[in-house]
Design an enzyme around this catalytic site. Structure first.
Site, short mmCIF file in Angstrom:
data_model
loop_
_atom_site.label_atom_id
_atom_site.label_comp_id
_atom_site.label_asym_id
_atom_site.label_seq_id
_atom_site.Cartn_x
_atom_site.Cartn_y
_atom_site.Cartn_z
N GLY A 80 85.04 20.89 62.39
CA GLY A 80 85.05 20.18 63.28
C GLY A 80 85.30 20.84 64.75
N ASP A 81 86.57 20.57 65.65
CA ASP A 81 86.79 21.24 66.79
C ASP A 81 87.92 22.44 66.53
OD1 ASP A 81 88.96 19.49 66.30
OD2 ASP A 81 88.74 18.68 68.13
N GLU A 82 87.91 22.93 65.37
CA GLU A 82 89.03 23.93 65.08
C GLU A 82 88.49 25.42 64.84
OE1 GLU A 82 91.87 23.71 61.28
OE2 GLU A 82 92.90 22.95 62.88
#
Length: 153
Positions: A80-82
Site C-alpha cells: 500500500g503506502d508503506e
C-alpha cells in the site's frame, strides 16, 4: 522481486537484502539503519483526487527514495503506502535527517502528502537472538506511530 507500480523492491526481496547488507556493515564496522515510512492521509488523496493521482504520488515518492544517495538500491515497498529503507553507512542521526528531508520533499511534491517515519540503527543483528530483523521492524513501527501521533497534536 519488484513492485510493478513503483519499481522498488518488494517485501520478498527485503529479508535477503537486509541480511546481506547487515553482514557487510558488521564486517566493516559501519553503521546501518532502517527507516520505516507510512504516508499520512493517503486514502484522502485516492478518495478525493482519484487513484491515478495516488499512483502518481507513489511513483514520485519512489523516485525520491532512490535519490537519497547515488546508486541507492535499499528502498522497498512493503505494501500500500508503506515503505522501508535500508541505508548502509548511516547511523540514527543521519537516518532522522534523511526522513525529515523526505517528508519535506513529498510535501513540496504534493500539497496533501506527508509521511510518518520510524528509524533504528541495526546494531546487534542476529537471526538467532532476540534482535532479529522483525524485532527491529517492530521497534521502527512503534517509533513511526509515535511520530504519527505526535504530528496529529
Amino acid at each position: 522481486m519488484k513492485d510493478p507500480l513503483t519499481s522498488l523492491y518488494n517485501r520478498r526481496h527485503f529479508y535477503p537484502y537486509v541480511e546481506e547488507k547487515v553482514k557487510a556493515a558488521q564486517q566493516k564496522e559501519d553503521p546501518i539503519s532502517l527507516i520505516l515510512i507510512d504516508f499520512n492521509n493517503f486514502k484522502d488523496i485516492n478518495d478525493h483526487l482519484g487513484h491515478q493521482e495516488g499512483d502518481q504520488v507513489l511513483k514520485s515518492f519512489a523516485n525520491l527514495l532512490l535519490a537519497i544517495r547515488k546508486n541507492f538500491d535499499g528502498a522497498f515497498r512493503f505494501g500500500g503506502d508503506e515503505f522501508v529503507l535500508v541505508i548502509p553507512g548511516c547511523g540514527e542521526e543521519t537516518a532522522e535527517e534523511i526522513a525529515r528531508k523526505l517528508n519535506q520533499d513529498i510535501k513540496n511534491l504534493h500539497k496533501k502528502a506527508s509521511i510518518s517515519y520510524g528509524f533504528i540503527e541495526l546494531t546487534h543483528f542476529d537471526e538467532s537472538d532476540s534482535m532479529s530483523i522483525d524485532n527491529y521492524l517492530n521497534i521502527a513501527d512503534k517509533r513511526m506511530y509515535d511520530n504519527k501521533n505526535y504530528a496529529k497534536r
